[in-house]
Structure formats: C-alpha cells, structure tokens
Write a protein that holds these residues in place. Structure first.
Motif, PDB file in Angstrom:
ATOM      1  N   VAL A 336     102.641  14.474 -15.358  1.00  0.00           N
ATOM      2  CA  VAL A 336     104.056  14.251 -15.661  1.00  0.00           C
ATOM      3  C   VAL A 336     104.467  15.073 -16.879  1.00  0.00           C
ATOM      4  N   GLY A 337     103.559  15.301 -17.796  1.00  0.00           N
ATOM      5  CA  GLY A 337     103.890  16.118 -18.965  1.00  0.00           C
ATOM      6  C   GLY A 337     102.740  16.101 -19.939  1.00  0.00           C
ATOM      7  N   THR A 338     102.937  16.818 -21.063  1.00  0.00           N
ATOM      8  CA  THR A 338     101.907  16.831 -22.108  1.00  0.00           C
ATOM      9  C   THR A 338     102.584  16.549 -23.436  1.00  0.00           C
ATOM     10  N   THR A 339     101.845  16.001 -24.370  1.00  0.00           N
ATOM     11  CA  THR A 339     102.406  15.793 -25.711  1.00  0.00           C
ATOM     12  C   THR A 339     102.490  17.164 -26.385  1.00  0.00           C
ATOM     13  N   ALA A 343      98.133  17.005 -25.093  1.00  0.00           N
ATOM     14  CA  ALA A 343      97.403  15.955 -24.353  1.00  0.00           C
ATOM     15  C   ALA A 343      98.143  15.646 -23.046  1.00  0.00           C
ATOM     16  N   PRO A 344      97.479  15.803 -21.882  1.00  0.00           N
ATOM     17  CA  PRO A 344      98.163  15.580 -20.612  1.00  0.00           C
ATOM     18  C   PRO A 344      98.316  14.094 -20.266  1.00  0.00           C
ATOM     19  N   VAL A 345      99.422  13.788 -19.593  1.00  0.00           N
ATOM     20  CA  VAL A 345      99.650  12.420 -19.127  1.00  0.00           C
ATOM     21  C   VAL A 345      99.825  12.467 -17.611  1.00  0.00           C
ATOM     22  N   TYR A 346      98.941  11.752 -16.909  1.00  0.00           N
ATOM     23  CA  TYR A 346      98.988  11.718 -15.449  1.00  0.00           C
ATOM     24  C   TYR A 346      99.437  10.343 -14.968  1.00  0.00           C
ATOM     25  N   VAL A 347     100.225  10.335 -13.877  1.00  0.00           N
ATOM     26  CA  VAL A 347     100.505   9.087 -13.167  1.00  0.00           C
ATOM     27  C   VAL A 347      99.661   9.126 -11.901  1.00  0.00           C
ATOM     28  N   ASP A 348      98.969   8.029 -11.628  1.00  0.00           N
ATOM     29  CA  ASP A 348      98.072   8.002 -10.461  1.00  0.00           C
ATOM     30  C   ASP A 348      98.173   6.657  -9.741  1.00  0.00           C
ATOM     31  N   GLU A 474     109.083   6.280 -17.374  1.00  0.00           N
ATOM     32  CA  GLU A 474     108.632   5.746 -18.676  1.00  0.00           C
ATOM     33  C   GLU A 474     107.805   6.779 -19.427  1.00  0.00           C
ATOM     34  N   VAL A 475     106.953   7.488 -18.696  1.00  0.00           N
ATOM     35  CA  VAL A 475     106.109   8.504 -19.350  1.00  0.00           C
ATOM     36  C   VAL A 475     107.004   9.608 -19.920  1.00  0.00           C
ATOM     37  N   ARG A 476     107.968  10.058 -19.120  1.00  0.00           N
ATOM     38  CA  ARG A 476     108.866  11.126 -19.590  1.00  0.00           C
ATOM     39  C   ARG A 476     109.600  10.698 -20.837  1.00  0.00           C
TER      40      ARG A 476
END
Ligand SMILES: CC(=O)N[C@H]1[C@@H](OP(=O)(O)OP(=O)(O)OC[C@H]2O[C@@H](n3ccc(=O)[nH]c3=O)[C@H](O)[C@@H]2O)O[C@H](CO)[C@@H](O)[C@@H]1O[C@H](C)C(=O)N[C@@H](C)C(=O)N[C@H](CCC(=O)O)C(=O)O
Ligand SMILES: Nc1ncnc2c1ncn2[C@@H]1O[C@H](COP(=O)(O)OP(=O)(O)OP(=O)(O)O)[C@@H](O)[C@H]1O
Ligand SMILES: N[C@H](CCC[C@H](N)C(=O)O)C(=O)O
Ligand SMILES: [Mg+2]
Length: 484
Positions: A336-339, A343-348, A474-476
C-alpha cells in the motif's frame, strides 16, 4: 421453459404435469414468484421444506424436496429427489442454458482468488475475452463487481455465466470453495480443467475433520471434472500426493507443477523484495520468468494458473510471457505504501494459519529490522485457529498487535484473549483503526508491516451490523499522517 425440459434431472413423470410453465428456479421461498420451481434444501440453520407452504403461497410451479420429506397438504406438485442440492445445480444450468466455452475451477486452502485472477489475466494477454469469479467478486470485460460468496450459489452462478457468455466471454476461471463443492454449487458447471494449490487448516467449524475437508475439495477431481480432463496440481504441498492419487484414480490427466512438478518444473527462484526471478522447465526447455509479485507463494499460484491456461489451449510461450505482467489480486500481499524511511506496509488476506505463516516468512528475507504484524480472528468462525495463529505470529514476527477482525456476534475481547493466550508479549489494541495507526507510527527504516486478515474487505462486522472499514484506507491515512 417447461417442467419436462428438466427431464433427466427431475423425475417429472406421473404426478407432475410435464407441460407446466417454469419461469424461474429458487432455493429461497422469499424469492418465489408465480411459475418458479422451489427447491427445499436442508441447510445449516433451517430446513427448506418448512418453507414449502410459503413458496406454494407465492405461486410456486412445483416444489422439489428430498425423498421422504414431510411436505403434505399442498395443491402444488411436489417432486421428490435423492439430492435436492444436486438437482438445483443441474436445473440452474439447464434453465440458464449457457456458459463461457472454456471454464476452469481452482480449489485449495490458500491461493484460489489469486489463481482465478492470474488465469484470467493470462487469457486476457493471450487475446481471449475472459472473466474470473470468486471471493473478490466478478471481473470481466466492462465488469468489476464485489461478490459475497467465494463460490456463488447455483442460481446466481448460472445467471452470471449466461450473462458472461451472452456478453462474448469465452474463458472463465472460478474458485471452488469447500463449502461450494460440498453444497454442490458447481455441479452444473461444465469444466475443462481443475487446479489444486494446497491444503491447510480452514473451516473447521463446518468440516468435522481435515480429512473431511480434503474430501470436499476432492469432489472437484473425482466427481466434477470429466474423465481425461487436465488436473493441474501443485506438487510441493503435503497434501499434493493424496490429491494426485485421487485425480489419477478418477481418470484425469494429472499435470503437476512446482519443484516436484513434471509439467511446469520450478528449477530455481531468486527472491527480491517486490519481485522474483524464476527458472521454469517445460518440455526440456528452460524459461526465465520475471514475476512482478512479492511472496514465495505467488510462484506456486502463477504456475498453477499457467498450467490451467496451457492445458486449455493457450501456448506455453504466451502463458509464460503473461506471467511477467501479472497484477496481484487486491489485498494479497498488496504493497500500500512505504514510510518516508522506506519501511513497506502490506495489506494481506491471511486469515488462516498457513496463510499467516507464509506471508510472514515471505517478508523476512527483505526485513533488516523488525517484522510487525497486525491481525485478529473472525467471530462465529473456527475457534481452534485462534491460538494457532497467535503462536505463528509470535514465532515469526517481532512485534505482534492483536486486534479485531469481524467479531460478528461474539464478544471481541474473548476472541482476542484466545489469540493472546498463545502470543506472550503481544500488544492488544481492539480498535483496528488505532492498531493500524499505532503500528505505522512505530516503523523504523528496515522494518516491514503486515496488516493481515481483511485484504480486499471493505467492512468490519460487529454484531449483525457492518461498518465501512478498509485496511488500505487506514494504512494510507496513517502513512500520510506520519509524512505530515
Ligand atoms: C454455511 C453455509 O455455507 N451456508 C450457505 C447455505 O445456506 P444454508 O443452506 O445453510 O441455509 P439456511 O439458512 O440453513 O436455510 C436453508 C434453506 O432454507 C431457505 N429459506 C430460508 C428462510 C426462508 O424464509 N425461506 C427459505 O426458503 C434458504 O434459502 C435455504 O435454501 O447456502 C446459501 C445459498 O447458497 C448460502 O448463502 C449460505 O452461505 C452463508 C451466507 C455463508 O456465510 N457461507 C459461507 C460460510 C461460505 O459459503 N463460504 C465459502 C468459503 C469462503 C472461503 O473460504 O473463501 C464460500 O464459498 O463463500
Ligand atoms: N499458494 C499459497 N500458499 C500459501 N499461502 C497463500 C498462497 N496464496 C495466497 N496465500 C495467502 O493466503 C491469502 C489469501 O490468498 P487468496 O485470496 O489467493 O486465497 P483463497 O484460497 O482465495 O482464500 P479464501 O478462501 O480466503 O478466499 C493471501 O493473502 C496470502 O496470505
Ligand atoms: N470467507 C471467509 C473470510 C474470512 C475473512 C476474515 N476477515 C474473517 O472475517 O474471519 C469467511 O467468511 O470465513
Ligand atoms: Mg478466495
């Protein structure tokens, strides 16, 4: 259509007027209109025969029920059959009468949605009008609709298949869930090939044992596929062997894929963070494939998909070339994006033990810092998986945040407690929004965050109400807040 047109499926001789006009078929009395044939099914909550009078009152043309049913005193004709669910599926296929020419179905505990989506994409790349049907809904040319069941019920399914065929779709891939197979939802579909990914723990609230669960999956191979049809089986799973055996015994053309596969043989894989390079041998020729997807398991899914496409007529070259352009199914190890620190953030969508284990293992090699996971377990579903998933998260992640995932009619604290019992040191944050925001806030360079369990879902079901909720949104939002 007349009732006699269902001859061979329903025993219409004798008591029932064969020229009775049939305007539709349904297994829900509330949907019955004059001329509709009502199928009384014994379900998990109710017995459809108790609604026979309701269906008759709404003008049902006839009622189909199990032999020995207790329906009496109605003027509407009652047709007795051995297996009403099978009769419903076959009648739905006959009533709607049309489906895409080439249809394949995939089963397995994990990877069905991905395989259905990948197979559609391979066909699209090869120039066919293609569709996929499953957990994330229906995707076809000019169509992208959210679905509710992984395998739709037969009436909805055959209505959809006719619409797709009428719109010119020639190829369709679909998911065969164990519920769907057990409940005969696919029995009217004419399948050209079937696929198997793997077997793990799932739906233990529905299937009494894992063997029973496997037997339901095997229906695809030993009952639904015609003799001689290709069965594409992933060869590297503990349940591959019994599946191969059953498919062979059923007279299918077994084609195995994977490291131990003999049709598409995986020779070597090099993983990168967001992609992987694989060497696959086909007919003695080595092919290099650059798969633009993260996650070791996606290689398995890609190979099963290529096998399904190739065995139903797509050339090896076209199918393998298409793998290089695959897009992951929404919410499956979805970046979904990275900081700002990278740091990557995945939705699974991992909501069962094996899937959680796979996804956490997949990101470890690319994580120089900590693996952080946010997850919960659904209410009114298999309770046994809760501590198992707690243990897996604790073993494979550095920071575990236990939150809510569709508590439904259960008490959310009780679900969390069952996970936490096997997850010493885990952080408990019931509010999923806060859990995601806190997790994103704690990320440093080198860390990876996995938000697991909801994938593509857009709601949180609490009690019997569903509120809008999206892990992606929420992650975005959390990433934006941090960047601000
Ligand atoms: C446990 C289960 O699988 N239930 C499915 C099943 O319902 P059922 O036959 O048990 O229904 P029931 O509520 O006991 O009612 C019995 C019969 O009475 C009828 N009825 C009921 C009330 C009334 O007034 N009149 C009437 O005629 C019902 O329409 C039904 O035919 O058949 C229905 C029609 O096909 C499904 O909608 C329903 O899915 C429920 C909603 C469900 O949540 N299913 C999930 C568990 C499911 O199927 N999941 C799988 C796997 C997911 C995955 O892992 O990917 C899926 O394929 O989605
Ligand atoms: N081949 C695989 N092996 C193990 N885990 C997998 C595999 N494919 C996907 N997964 C994991 O399972 C999750 C669900 O994947 P996918 O939606 O493709 O499977 P599914 O069989 O359709 O699941 P469901 O029955 O929940 O719809 C993914 O998010 C990933 O975590
Ligand atoms: N098809 C599955 C999806 C579960 C997804 C997870 N988010 C949950 O609610 O448990 C089910 O309905 O059991
Ligand atoms: Mg699915």
């Amino acid at each position: 259509m007349h009732l006699k047109d269902l001859a061979g499926i329903l025993p219409v001789e004798g008591t029932v007027p064969p020229d009775l006009e049939v305007t539709g078929i349904s297994s829900d009395s509330r949907q019955v209109r004059p001329g509709v044939v009502f199928f009384a099914l014994a379900g998990s909550k109710a017995d459809g025969s108790t609604y026979a009078a309701d269906a008759a009152g709404r003008g049902a043309a006839a009622i189909v029920a199990a032999r020995g049913n207790a329906i009496s005193g109605l003027s509407t004709p009652v047709v007795a059959v051995d297996d009403p669910r099978l009769a419903l599926a076959l009648s739905a296929a006959r009533f709607f009468g049309k489906q895409p020419e080439t249809m394949v179905a995939v089963t397995g505990t994990s990877g069905k949605t991905s395989v259905a989506a990948f197979t559609r994409q391979i066909w699209e790349q090869a120039g066919f009008a293609a569709a996929s049907i499953g957990t994330t809904g229906v995707v076809a040319p000019g169509r992208n609709e959210y679905g509710s069941l992984t395998t739709p019920d037969p009436v909805a399914l055959h209505k959809l298949l006719k619409e797709l065929a009428d719109a010119g779709v020639t190829h369709a891939s679909m998911e065969a869930s164990s519920h769907g197979l057990d409940q005969r939802r696919l029995d009217g579909v004419k399948l050209a090939a079937g696929g198997f990914t793997n077997l793990g723990r799932d739906h233990m609230d529905y299937h009494p044992t894992v063997e029973d669960y496997h037997r339901a999956k095997l229906r695809l191979f030993d009952t639904l596929l015609p003799k001689g049809a290709p069965a594409i089986i992933f060869a590297d799973d503990p349940w591959s062997e019994p599946t191969i055996k059953a498919a062979r015994a059923a007279g299918l053309k077994v084609l195995t894929v994977g490291r131990h596969g003999d049709f598409l043989t995986l020779k070597r894989v090099e993983h990168e963070r967001h992609r992987q390079r694989a060497e696959v041998e086909v007919d003695g020729v080595l092919h290099e494939i650059d798969l633009p997807l993260a996650g070791d398991f996606q290689i398995a899914n890609a190979l099963v998909s290529a096998g399904l496409a190739i065995s139903t007529g797509t050339s090896v070259g076209k199918a393998l070339a298409a793998l290089e352009k695959l897009k992951g199914a929404p919410g499956r190890l979805d970046l979904v994006g990275t900081t700002s620190a990278g740091a990557p953030v995945y939705v699974d969508y991992a909501h069962k033990p094996d899937a959680l284990e796979n996804v956490l293992t997949s990101v470890r090699p690319f994580t120089t810092g900590r693996v952080v996971v946010v997850f919960g377990c659904g209410g009114d579903r298999d309770r046994g998986k809760r501590p198992i998933m707690g243990e897996i998260a604790t073993r494979l992640a550095d920071v575990v945040i236990v939150t809510d995932d569709n508590p439904r009619t259960e008490v959310p604290e009780t679900i969390r407690a069952a996970i936490l019992a096997a997850a010493p040191g885990a952080i408990e944050i019931g509010d999923r929004r806060k859990a995601i925001h806190d997790a994103v806030a704690m990320l440093h360079a080198g860390d990876t965050l996995i938000v697991a369990g909801k994938g593509h879902e857009e709601g949180q079901t609490v009690g019997t109400e569903t509120f809008h909720f999206s892990d992606h949104e929420e992650v975005r939002e959390a990433l934006q807040e941090r960047a601000a």
